[in-house]
Design a protein around this motif. Structure first.
Motif, mmCIF file in Angstrom:
data_model
loop_
_atom_site.group_PDB
_atom_site.id
_atom_site.type_symbol
_atom_site.label_atom_id
_atom_site.label_comp_id
_atom_site.label_asym_id
_atom_site.label_seq_id
_atom_site.Cartn_x
_atom_site.Cartn_y
_atom_site.Cartn_z
ATOM 1 N N PRO A 181 0.829 -1.205 0.000
ATOM 2 C CA PRO A 181 0.000 0.000 0.000
ATOM 3 C C PRO A 181 0.866 1.259 0.000
ATOM 4 C CG PRO A 181 -0.003 -1.036 2.171
ATOM 5 C CD PRO A 181 0.750 -1.953 1.244
ATOM 6 N N ALA A 182 0.361 2.291 -0.605
ATOM 7 C CA ALA A 182 1.029 3.592 -0.532
ATOM 8 C C ALA A 182 0.842 4.125 0.881
ATOM 9 C CB ALA A 182 0.425 4.547 -1.551
ATOM 10 N N GLU A 183 1.786 4.926 1.349
ATOM 11 C CA GLU A 183 1.703 5.475 2.696
ATOM 12 C C GLU A 183 1.575 6.984 2.627
ATOM 13 O OE1 GLU A 183 5.081 4.734 5.202
ATOM 14 O OE2 GLU A 183 4.033 5.443 6.986
ATOM 15 N N LEU A 184 0.539 7.506 3.258
ATOM 16 C CA LEU A 184 0.389 8.952 3.430
ATOM 17 C C LEU A 184 1.170 9.290 4.693
ATOM 18 C CD1 LEU A 184 -0.872 11.650 2.644
ATOM 19 C CD2 LEU A 184 -2.882 11.002 3.967
ATOM 20 N N ALA A 209 -1.192 1.866 -7.020
ATOM 21 C CA ALA A 209 -1.543 1.389 -5.676
ATOM 22 C C ALA A 209 -3.031 1.031 -5.617
ATOM 23 C CB ALA A 209 -1.234 2.447 -4.627
ATOM 24 N N THR A 210 -3.333 -0.031 -4.922
ATOM 25 C CA THR A 210 -4.725 -0.428 -4.717
ATOM 26 C C THR A 210 -5.176 -0.176 -3.283
ATOM 27 O OG1 THR A 210 -4.046 -2.697 -4.250
ATOM 28 C CG2 THR A 210 -4.650 -2.169 -6.534
ATOM 29 N N GLN A 230 -6.376 2.632 7.205
ATOM 30 C CA GLN A 230 -6.163 2.102 5.856
ATOM 31 C C GLN A 230 -7.362 2.421 4.983
ATOM 32 O OE1 GLN A 230 -5.466 -2.111 6.409
ATOM 33 N NE2 GLN A 230 -3.263 -1.789 6.593
ATOM 34 N N LYS A 231 -7.100 2.416 3.681
ATOM 35 C CA LYS A 231 -8.171 2.605 2.710
ATOM 36 C C LYS A 231 -7.852 1.797 1.468
ATOM 37 C CE LYS A 231 -10.909 5.883 0.125
ATOM 38 N NZ LYS A 231 -11.228 7.287 -0.118
ATOM 39 N N ARG A 232 -8.842 1.090 0.977
ATOM 40 C CA ARG A 232 -8.720 0.385 -0.302
ATOM 41 C C ARG A 232 -9.066 1.391 -1.387
ATOM 42 N NH1 ARG A 232 -8.362 -4.656 -2.151
ATOM 43 N NH2 ARG A 232 -9.443 -5.185 -4.064
ATOM 44 N N MET A 258 5.945 5.362 -3.831
ATOM 45 C CA MET A 258 4.697 5.042 -3.169
ATOM 46 C C MET A 258 4.582 5.677 -1.792
ATOM 47 S SD MET A 258 3.256 3.580 -5.533
ATOM 48 C CE MET A 258 1.749 3.270 -4.651
ATOM 49 N N ARG A 259 5.549 6.426 -1.381
ATOM 50 C CA ARG A 259 5.469 7.098 -0.084
ATOM 51 C C ARG A 259 5.171 8.557 -0.345
ATOM 52 N NH1 ARG A 259 9.553 6.758 5.017
ATOM 53 N NH2 ARG A 259 8.365 8.203 6.272
#
Length: 110
Positions: A7-10, A41-42, A85-87, A107-108
């Motif tokens: 997952p991408a990270e905010l 990213a999903t 988290q979010k899909r 992705m970060r």
């Protein structure tokens, strides 16, 4: 990284106190989600200080869900963070995709 399985990270999202409740936070979250989506990213995740209840309400309104995971930072403020988290859905499937350019941010998202 197109097709990236992690997952991408905010990482950081701060809005000045006098600019809150005007839609800026939502716009920034939407932009970050669009940027992550454009990189394949999903899903996304973030960690938020447990004391930032207003931010947690924003994330909930944007479709993010708490995972129940926590982490202690062992810093001067004794910060405990909560994970959300979010899909992500594909553009045009019920969520605003955003038109974001991330360059080499990977992705970060920060």
């Amino acid at each position: 990284c197109p097709g990236h399985s992690q997952p991408a990270e905010l990482v950081k999202l701060y809005v000045a106190r006098h600019r809150r409740r005007g839609g800026l936070g939502r716009a920034l979250v939407d932009w970050a989600e669009g940027a992550a989506r454009s990189q394949g990213a999903t899903g996304m995740e973030l960690w938020s200080d447990s004391r930032f209840a207003g931010a947690h309400r924003l994330y909930a309104r944007c479709g993010w869900r708490p995972t129940g995971a926590t982490r202690d930072l062992h810093d001067r403020s004794q910060t405990t963070e909560l994970q959300f988290q979010k899909r992500l859905t594909a553009a045009g499937q019920g969520e605003a995709a955003g038109a974001a350019q991330t360059g080499d941010a990977g992705m970060r998202l920060q």
